[in-house]
Scaffold this active site. Sequence first.
Site, short mmCIF file in Angstrom:
data_model
loop_
_atom_site.label_atom_id
_atom_site.label_comp_id
_atom_site.label_asym_id
_atom_site.label_seq_id
_atom_site.Cartn_x
_atom_site.Cartn_y
_atom_site.Cartn_z
N ASP A 153 -0.70 -9.81 16.06
CA ASP A 153 -1.55 -10.40 15.17
C ASP A 153 -2.58 -11.56 15.15
O ASP A 153 -1.91 -12.47 15.43
CB ASP A 153 -1.63 -10.08 13.85
N GLU A 169 2.93 -10.96 11.81
CA GLU A 169 3.03 -12.70 11.53
C GLU A 169 2.11 -13.33 10.34
O GLU A 169 3.37 -14.10 10.10
CB GLU A 169 2.98 -13.39 13.15
ZN ZN Z 1 1.33 -17.54 15.98
#
Ligand code: ZN
Length: 269
Positions: A86, A148
């Site tokens: 992401d 993340e």
């Molecule tokens: Zn990163």
Amino acid sequence: MYKKLPDIKWIIKQLLSTPSISCTSADIDQGNLDVINLLANWFESLDFHCEIQRLDKAGGAEKNKANLIATLGTGNNGLVLAGHTDTVPFDENRWQVDAFNLTEKDNRFYGLGSCDMKSFFAVIIEALKSIDLNRIKQPLIILATADEETSMSGAKAIAKHADKFALNNARYAVIGEPTNMIPVRMHKGMMMEAIQLTGSAGHSSNPALGNNALEAMHQVITELLTWRSELQNKYKNPLFQVPVPTMNFGHIHGGANPHRLSARSQPQI
Ligand SMILES: [Zn+2]
């Protein structure tokens, strides 16, 4: 040997032009499944065994979020190459190039996720092309995670099922985050928390008839600042650029207007 695989620039371009923005605001948040599918196809052509782990639905809305666990070989002492798929959101007006394309300029690549960190997967694939993978003696495991940049829900889901994916057999892990080519072997870790204060609403002309949560917030923040000082006195590591733990007050929400006693307030750190 693996001539079917495209060249590194084409792979980066495909990854960048497949948006996968993570954001705590639901209207901006996107899934990463298309990126995961691209990666799974490429790693399958390198004879990896690919498992796509779909994440649980968050807030009842399917977001097409998933992790990829691609494994070559079996046994112990494996090497994990890990990264997230992401990106953070972006401000279109501040970009001088198309964020969802690969632009090469002055010997650098530009595009959302080119550095942090979709290109890492292209680098892995490029490196593997020149290796005789039949000679690998210990397992090589590629982890590509979701979310993340926000909730870490991808990494959490993998950790929860580490046994199932034989990750506990791995001995080393390299995470391809950008660090200016300087290896980083430790990380402070990070937590995001909110403190919910509940008082009772009332008119400002008689404070005794209510309990103002905004005033209580003052005490909470004072306590947190004291705790931050204690932590910074207790923990120091000169290997970090900022050698002490940090605590950031990032968001405060509370109150309605000046003549009301606030029933709720919430600092987020
Ligand atoms: Zn990163």
